[in-house]
Each structure stands twice: as C-alpha cells, then as structure tokens.
Design a protein around this motif. Structure first.
Motif, PDB file in Angstrom:
ATOM      1  N   SER A 443     -87.483  12.599   2.512  1.00 17.24           N
ATOM      2  CA  SER A 443     -87.674  13.567   3.388  1.00 17.24           C
ATOM      3  C   SER A 443     -87.011  15.056   3.226  1.00 17.24           C
ATOM      4  O   SER A 443     -87.623  15.991   3.458  1.00 17.24           O
ATOM      5  N   LEU A 444     -86.010  14.932   2.546  1.00 16.06           N
ATOM      6  CA  LEU A 444     -84.930  16.071   2.409  1.00 16.06           C
ATOM      7  C   LEU A 444     -85.434  16.847   1.418  1.00 16.06           C
ATOM      8  O   LEU A 444     -85.735  18.056   1.364  1.00 16.06           O
ATOM      9  N   VAL A 448     -86.803  20.570   1.718  1.00 16.94           N
ATOM     10  CA  VAL A 448     -86.083  21.627   0.865  1.00 16.94           C
ATOM     11  C   VAL A 448     -87.342  22.477   0.201  1.00 16.94           C
ATOM     12  O   VAL A 448     -87.522  23.710   0.112  1.00 16.94           O
ATOM     13  N   MET A 719     -90.467  14.356   7.984  1.00 19.33           N
ATOM     14  CA  MET A 719     -89.187  14.377   8.911  1.00 19.33           C
ATOM     15  C   MET A 719     -89.501  13.533  10.310  1.00 19.33           C
ATOM     16  O   MET A 719     -88.488  12.652  10.648  1.00 19.33           O
ATOM     17  N   ILE A 770     -79.169  12.085   2.642  1.00 19.08           N
ATOM     18  CA  ILE A 770     -79.072  13.498   2.820  1.00 19.08           C
ATOM     19  C   ILE A 770     -78.274  13.941   1.479  1.00 19.08           C
ATOM     20  O   ILE A 770     -78.611  14.668   0.933  1.00 19.08           O
ATOM     21  N   GLY A 773     -80.393  13.331  -1.423  1.00 19.53           N
ATOM     22  CA  GLY A 773     -81.600  14.077  -1.256  1.00 19.53           C
ATOM     23  C   GLY A 773     -81.340  15.455  -1.832  1.00 19.53           C
ATOM     24  O   GLY A 773     -82.189  16.111  -2.454  1.00 19.53           O
ATOM     25  N   LEU A 774     -80.108  15.748  -1.609  1.00 21.86           N
ATOM     26  CA  LEU A 774     -79.497  17.126  -2.031  1.00 21.86           C
ATOM     27  C   LEU A 774     -79.559  16.916  -3.747  1.00 21.86           C
ATOM     28  O   LEU A 774     -80.203  17.972  -4.288  1.00 21.86           O
ATOM     29  N   SER A 777     -83.253  17.339  -4.993  1.00 16.68           N
ATOM     30  CA  SER A 777     -83.818  18.726  -4.380  1.00 16.68           C
ATOM     31  C   SER A 777     -83.415  19.606  -5.332  1.00 16.68           C
ATOM     32  O   SER A 777     -84.144  20.531  -5.824  1.00 16.68           O
ATOM     33  N   VAL A 802     -81.469  23.282   5.660  1.00 13.24           N
ATOM     34  CA  VAL A 802     -82.272  22.277   5.810  1.00 13.24           C
ATOM     35  C   VAL A 802     -81.667  20.765   5.853  1.00 13.24           C
ATOM     36  O   VAL A 802     -81.802  19.985   6.703  1.00 13.24           O
ATOM     37  N   PRO A 803     -80.246  20.525   5.150  1.00 15.02           N
ATOM     38  CA  PRO A 803     -79.563  19.338   5.393  1.00 15.02           C
ATOM     39  C   PRO A 803     -79.078  19.236   6.961  1.00 15.02           C
ATOM     40  O   PRO A 803     -79.229  18.081   7.597  1.00 15.02           O
ATOM     41  N   LEU A 806     -81.951  18.230   9.153  1.00 20.25           N
ATOM     42  CA  LEU A 806     -82.128  17.078   9.165  1.00 20.25           C
ATOM     43  C   LEU A 806     -81.239  15.899   9.797  1.00 20.25           C
ATOM     44  O   LEU A 806     -81.390  14.860  10.498  1.00 20.25           O
TER      45      LEU A 806
END
Length: 833
Positions: A443-444, A448, A719, A770, A773-774, A777, A802-803, A806
């Motif tokens: 989702s992240l 992003v 999300m 998260i 995901g970063l 991303s 965004v993080p 979320l």
C-alpha cells in the motif's frame, strides 16, 4: 486413479460451495474484495492487450515502420522523432532497399467554402500524402480509387479522396460523387474516391486526403533545411528495423557530405509503427498495470487473513475429518478449493466491474481514442483467459499458507475444543503479522507513486503562464494560398484584421501570434550569431514565434531591455530582396546564448544553411537584428520555458495565425461579432479552433490528470483495503484473546494498559510494513522519473507525508478494536471459558 481423484475434487467443490453458502458474511466480503482487485486488473489488461499486445488493424503490421530524422545533438527522446525534409525523403525513396515502399504524409487543414455555393465556411482536417499511402496501409476504397502516381506530382490536377464520415455528413453518402468538385482553400479538387468506414489512421480524424507533392510550396520542393512531414513504409523481406536504420543513416550521411550545412547534426530513426504509436502511453500503461497488480496482491493478502482467521474457528471440524481418515493432503486440497472458488466468484463479479471500467477507459482516456487499436479495447477471450488464470493463482496464493497452517492439527485438543475463542498458535500469529506487513508495504508503494504523480501534477497545473489568461479566448484564422498568393497580400490582410478586431465592442486588448499560447505547438529554427561562428557540429536552436506589436501589451509580457516591436519593423514583402528584420528574444534566450555579450543590436542568421547563397527557388536566408528582450513564457504547461525569438507577423510570412482576445467579462459572447468582422474581410474564411485558456490548460494536462486520477484511485482503494484488513486482524485478535484480556484486567491491568497492548500489537507489523515499503518505494520511484515534472523521484515531501498518513490510518484502524478491548467485563470473559 484419475477418475477417483476427479470425483474427490468434485466432492470438494460441492462441499466448498456449501461452506460458502452457509457463511454469507465471509463470502460477500471476500468476493467484493477480490472483485475490486481482479476487476481493476481485467480492465487495465484489456487496454494493455489492445494497445501493446494485439497487432495493428492493417495487413502484415509487423513490417510497418515509421522513419524520422534524428537530432544527434539533442538530449531528449523527442529529438529521435524529428520531421523529415523533402530532399531527404526523395533520397531515401530512391536509394533505400530496406524500405522500398515509403510514403510521406503530413497533417493539414483546409477552408471548405465557395462564393458560388451556400456553404458556411468551416475548417476541415486533411492529410497530404504520397500516392502509395493507401497501398502501404492495405486500404481499399469504398468508392473509386486512391490517389494515383500521376496525381502525386507538383504540376498534376488537384484530386481528393474523402473519408467515409465526411462523405456521409457532407454528401449524404451519394454514390455518384466521383468526378464532382470540392473547393478547399479556394482551389477546386476532383473527388476520385471514398475510403472505407473501417479505416482509422492514428491522430485527429482526417476528412480529405490530397497529394503530398502537389501541396508543397515552390521553395519546399527541394530542400534539406525545412522539416515538416512524417514517413511510413514497409520493410522489405529479410530486413530488420536495425538494418533499415543503418541503411537510412548511411544515405543521410552521403547527403551530409554534399550539403554539410543543411544536414548538420542529423541522423535517422526507424521504429516499428505500432511501437511509435504507443510511445506516449506505454510507460503509463505499464505503471497502471503494476499498480493494479499491487492492488490485487493487497486483496489476496486480505483474503489470506480472512481464511486464516476462519480456519481457527474450524479446528474441531478439521480434527473430526482427520480423525475419520482424511489425510493432510486432502485437507489442504479442500481448503485450497474453497479459496479458489471464492476467487473465481470474485472474478465473475470483477468482470462486471471491468466491463464498465473498460468502456470508460476506451472513451475517456485522453489520446487513446486517436489510435486505430482503440476498437480492440474490450472484454474478449484473451481478457477472460487472463482473468481466469490470475483468479486461480490468487485463490491458490491466498489459501496456501492458511491451508498449511490449518492442516497442522493437534487431534486431541482439536476434538476437545468447544470454546468460543480459540487462541491462535505462535505460528498463526507470525503468519498474520507477516501478511499485515506485506499489505501495508505494498500500500505504501502505491501511495508513494500516487503522491509523486500528484505533486508533479500540481506543479504543472500551478505553473505560472507568464501572461494574462483571465477573461481570454484564442481562435485561429487561416488564409488560403490560392487567394493570398504572396506575403504582401497576407500582410495586408493581417494588418486590416488586427485593426478591425480592436474596434469590436467589448475587446479590451488583443494580440496576434502564429501558434496558440500554451498549446505546445511550435516551430523551432537553427541560427548563429553573426560574427560569432559556432564550432563544427554544434547548433543553437530557438523557438520561432511571429507576433504583432500589440501582442506583448495584450498578454502582459514585460519588456526587460531595449524596445518592443513597432508597425514599421519587419523583413519586407519582397522575397528576392529582403531587408534585415527586427526581433525580440526571451529572457531565457538572452541568458543562454548572450551570457557574455549585450544581445541588443546583435544579428542572427537563421537556417542550417546560413552563410550560403539563396537556394534555387529564391527562398532567402533570414537575417534578424535583436531590438529587445522580453519576459519568459512557457511553450506549454508540460514543456515549460524554452528560449524564444519573436519576429513581426506583419511580414506576411504566416498565413495561419491566432488571435488572443481579452475582455473585461466573459469573452465568449464576442465570438459572433468577431466572425462578422472576418466575414466582412473574406466570407470564405472560417474562425476555428476557438478555446479559452482554461480549455487549453485542461487539454494540455489531460493525459497527466487521467493517469494521476487512476493511480490515486488505486492507491486510495489499496489504503482502504489495508486499513480494513488490519482492523480485521486486530479485531479478530481481540476476540481470540478475550479470556487473556479478562485475566489481565482481573489482576489489575488498567484500561489504558489494555488499550496500549492491543494498539502496539497491531501497529508493530504495520510499522515494519511501512519501513519495508519505504525501501521498496525508493527503488520503484525511479520508474516514474520520466513522468515527473518539477520534482525528484525521491521527493522529500512525498516520502515523509505518505508514511505519516499511512501510519495515522493504520493507527485509527487499530484504535477501534483497542477501545472495544477496554470494554470487556472480566467477569463475563472468565465465565465464558
């Protein structure tokens, strides 16, 4: 053996359907979640399949190629697809063996009117093309024939072929139309054919097709300097695209040796026609396909969590089945068939969603409607097969780990289990937390990507135009060559038109320019500064604009140095005896090309053949003197600012021009008065391409807005699914831990401690997701770089906002179950056990 296995599978399918029927709540949620993921995938795949995978609707489409001149000193991909000059086309057509069938074409337009007929003047779109244009595309006319070789000559009688729609609308589909005359730009053309209804050529629909050679102006019939049309051809048997490009480049290099100044900095590009058509859509489509793939992955993880939670409530059932002889393989097979059945039901619902979405994409996606492949955008067998396959794979993927976990049965405890809340094992907990982390991470990545595109879109949309746009409207006027035969006639019309337009009541200011502001349309020209020769192989290039003296005042463009143009400035009307013309340059041009010298008074020589005598046609080489520097304005919202030169439009060198009119109120009602003024000057000239600046902005940002909207929609759904999935996991954990929570509270744990316990338990895997995901991303954002304007692919604002967003959403999803946990009555919780 096979029959026994088949019977077992059929029994498992029937049992799975009964199980789903008996649990409608679970079934409905699972089907809806999968319908979103599978439906989005089916819709985007239908577009990808039509535009990128299916062949073009022409015979032997794999041999069709586009051929361009390439600017070897440019750094943009667009520099690989430059228009071609007439002389290079003739060289390629005569010498190339790899592309023996080669046709030139250019988009044009005509004024359709006649003083002898009651026809309202209007602008019709056309294509000027070589005689072999239709044969290369494999098109057979509905009526008559296409242009012949004898009609594709500079001295041939004028002939025209009509499109099917134009024939229907203007001639009521009359079968006796062949041989009749049609008046285009005050010239009479003989109608020789009508194209079939099925024929679609990429780009704006064309109404009429005329001879390319017959349409050339005298000075453009033999020149390497002017580049204004495209080429389409067919590869000869045994030749590849790479081989054709090598041969075309060799021919161009030979031309460069004989015409070194005209062919400077040029090479060739040969590309398959279908690849060229989708070059502006391919990246966006693949990004959207990746986005819906991520959405499906999130849906798959949600279903896996639902199945895992459901399996905990079925321990007694599974233990009984195992006790009466069912092996672990049979149990896993049964659970996988259940998850696959859910996925197939989701696919059926998803295809309903995809049917509507596909229709919307085919009709509303900017630019897609101009492609011949658009008719293929539909739910066909390939899309059905694709959806069925990914549904089965989704069902297996979603059910595999829950099935393995559920099949590990402690038979004794399973048969004894009668509690309402079965405590999950550590393995179950780790699996659920892993699924949550994956869901949040994916989702992240989507969020992003959407955030970067949104930031880029807002940057583009909020770009300052550099001139006045409120209460403004632009429109075009085009003068036919047959009536306005020379620059003096054109210049006189333009001057009189400007005077009459300023006198229209309601017009506060107005200006003239050869291309609509912010439209992205442009001419550019190579030049050098007189007395400052360039090193060999280098070039300087400026966007070339023609304006009247009032344009800068009307648009509010400031003068930074020198003076504005006046009515006396210009080259003069006589092509054979030109005088030095006065020009203005933009601030960016002054900074880029005159950093160390004062631009005022400097002379520019235009054209790649500067320094050579006039060409045989007598077309002169232009020399201009800079008299002023003005502020920068963007070529378009997307392209931004480019170094620009402004020359006088009253010279009569531009028979097509735009007027920009400002009013104190809405200028649209002024159009009727403006048309009256044009009609007084020439009743056969239409006013066309009428647009407000809001419409121009909307058109220019349409592609970006559409892609951003779709990706943002997918990211928002992702999300939401992640939040709902996390809520479900935490809520189910609260239910499973009711007795544990009751004991903690009975031993003195406060409501705040219980709330913190549940909140941290839910947030821990989400925060891990998260973080993962970063990292993902950062890696994936590079793919978006070509679609970003004004921001970096590692934009700090996006990667921080965004993080945080979320994290707030998942915290909210955890708070509700945590609050419910604090309301548990210890007495009731302990009694329930």
């Amino acid at each position: 053996m096979a029959e026994f296995l088949l019977n077992g599978v059929l029994k498992d399918c029937k049992f799975a359907l009964r199980q789903l029927w008996q649990r409608p709540g679970f079934t409905i949620i699972a089907v809806v979640v999968l319908a979103l993921g599978l439906g989005a995938n089916a819709a985007i795949f239908s577009v990808v399949n039509a535009l990128l995978l299916k062949p073009l609707p022409y015979p032997h489409p794999d041999t069709l190629v586009s051929v361009f001149e390439k600017d070897v000193v440019g750094d943009s991909e667009d520099d690989h697809y430059n228009s071609v000059s007439p002389s290079i086309f003739h060289d390629w057509r005569q010498q190339a063996h790899s592309v023996p069938a080669l046709s030139a074409f250019r988009r044009t337009a005509f004024n359709l009117a006649s003083k002898s007929q009651a026809i309202t003047p209007q602008r019709v779109k056309g294509i000027a093309c070589s005689a072999n244009f239709a044969s290369i595309l494999g098109v057979s006319p509905e009526l008559g024939r296409f242009l012949s070789t004898s009609e594709d000559r500079q001295d041939a009688p004028r002939a025209a072929v009509l499109s099917y729609g134009f024939w229907q609308d203007h001639f009521a589909a009359a079968r006796n139309i062949l041989g009749q005359q049609i008046h285009l730009d005050d010239n009479s053309y003989t109608i020789v054919g009508v194209l079939p209804k099925s024929f679609i050529f990429p780009g704006e629909p064309a109404d009429v097709f005329v001879s390319f050679e017959r349409s050339l102006e005298p000075y453009n019939r033999s020149t390497y300097s002017n580049h204004f049309f495209d080429l389409i051809g067919r590869l000869a048997p045994g030749y590849s695209v790479a081989a054709a490009q090598q041969e075309m480049s060799a021919i161009l290099q030979r031309a460069r040796r004989t015409h070194p100044r005209e062919v400077m900095g040029r090479a060739s590009t040969v590309i398959q026609f279908d690849r060229y058509l989708v070059r502006d859509f391919k990246t966006a489509l693949l990004i959207l396909l990746g986005a819906v793939g991520c959405l499906l992955l999130i849906a798959c993880v949600n279903i896996a969590n639902l199945l895992l939670g459901r399996s905990l409530g079925r321990q007694r059932e599974l233990a009984i089945r195992s006790a009466v002889g069912a092996g672990r393989t049979q149990l896993v097979r049964q659970l996988l068939i259940e998850s696959t059945t859910v996925a197939l039901l989701g696919a059926i619902a998803g295809l309903i969603v995809a049917g509507w979405t596909t229709s919307f994409l085919a009709t509303h996606a900017p630019g897609v409607e101009r492609l011949p492949q658009t008719a293929n955008i539909r739910i066909d067998q390939a899309v059905l097969f694709f959806t069925t396959v990914i549904a089965i794979l989704t069902g297996i993927a979603a059910g595999f780990f829950p099935a393995l976990a559920a099949s590990r049965i402690d038979l004794l405890n399973g048969l004894k289990d009668t509690s309402r809340s079965t405590t999950p094992s550590r393995a179950h907990g780790r699996l659920r937390n892993t699924l949550v982390a994956i869901e949040v991470a994916v989702s992240l990545v989507l969020l992003v990507g959407a955030g970067l595109l949104l930031r880029s879109f807002f940057h583009v949309a909020n770009t300052r135009s550099g001139f006045r746009t409120e209460n403004s409207i632009s429109f075009a006027v085009s003068l036919p060559e047959a009536t306005y035969k020379n620059r003096e006639a054109i210049g006189n019309f333009v001057r009189l038109f400007a005077e009459n337009l300023r006198a229209v009541p309601g017009v506060t200011t107005m200006g003239l320019i050869d291309y609509a502001p912010l439209s992205g349309s442009q001419d550019d020209s190579v030049f050098h500064i007189e007395g400052h020769p360039l090193p060999p192989g280098s070039m300087m290039d400026l966007v070339n604009r023609a304006v009247d003296p009032d344009y800068f005042h009307a648009m509010g463009i400031p003068l930074l140095k020198g003076r504005f143009l006046n009515a006396r400035d210009g080259e003069g009307y006589d092509d054979m005896h030109p005088r030095i013309g006065q020009v203005l340059i933009s601030q960016s041009a002054a900074h880029e090309f005159f950093a160390n010298i004062d631009p005022i008074g400097q002379r520019l020589q235009y054209g790649t053949d500067v320094g050579l005598p006039p060409d045989p046609s007598g077309h002169p080489h232009s020399t201009y003197q800079i008299v002023g520097v003005v502020g920068d304005v963007p070529v378009s919202i997307e392209d931004g600012i480019k170094p620009t030169i402004y020359r006088p439009i009253f010279d009569g060198g531009d028979s097509d021009f735009y007027a920009v009119v400002h009013s104190s109120t809405n200028p649209v009602p002024l159009l009727s008065r403006i048309r009256e003024q044009v009609h007084k000057l020439d009743p056969d000239i239409p006013v066309h391409d009428v647009r407000t600046f809001e419409q121009i902005n909307s058109t220019m940002t349409g592609n970006r807005r559409f892609s951003v909207s779709l990706l943002s929609l997918f990211a928002g759904v992702a999300m939401l699914l992640a939040a709902v999935g996390l809520y479900g996991v935490v809520s189910h954990a609260v239910t499973q831990r009711t007795s544990e929570i009751g004991i903690r509270m009975a031993l003195g744990a406060s409501r705040a401690e219980v709330s913190r316990l549940i909140l941290l338990g839910g947030m821990r895997p989400a925060l891990i997701g998260i973080g993962a995901g970063l990292i993902a991303s950062f890696a994936c954002s590079r793919i978006l770089q070509s679609m970003l304007v004004g921001i970096s692919s590692v934009d700090a604002v996006t990667f921080v906002a965004v993080p945080v967003l979320l994290a707030l959403v998942v915290a909210l999803a955890c708070l509700v179950p945590a609050f419910r946990a604090t309301r548990i009555d210890p007495t009731v919780a302990l009694r329930s056990e």
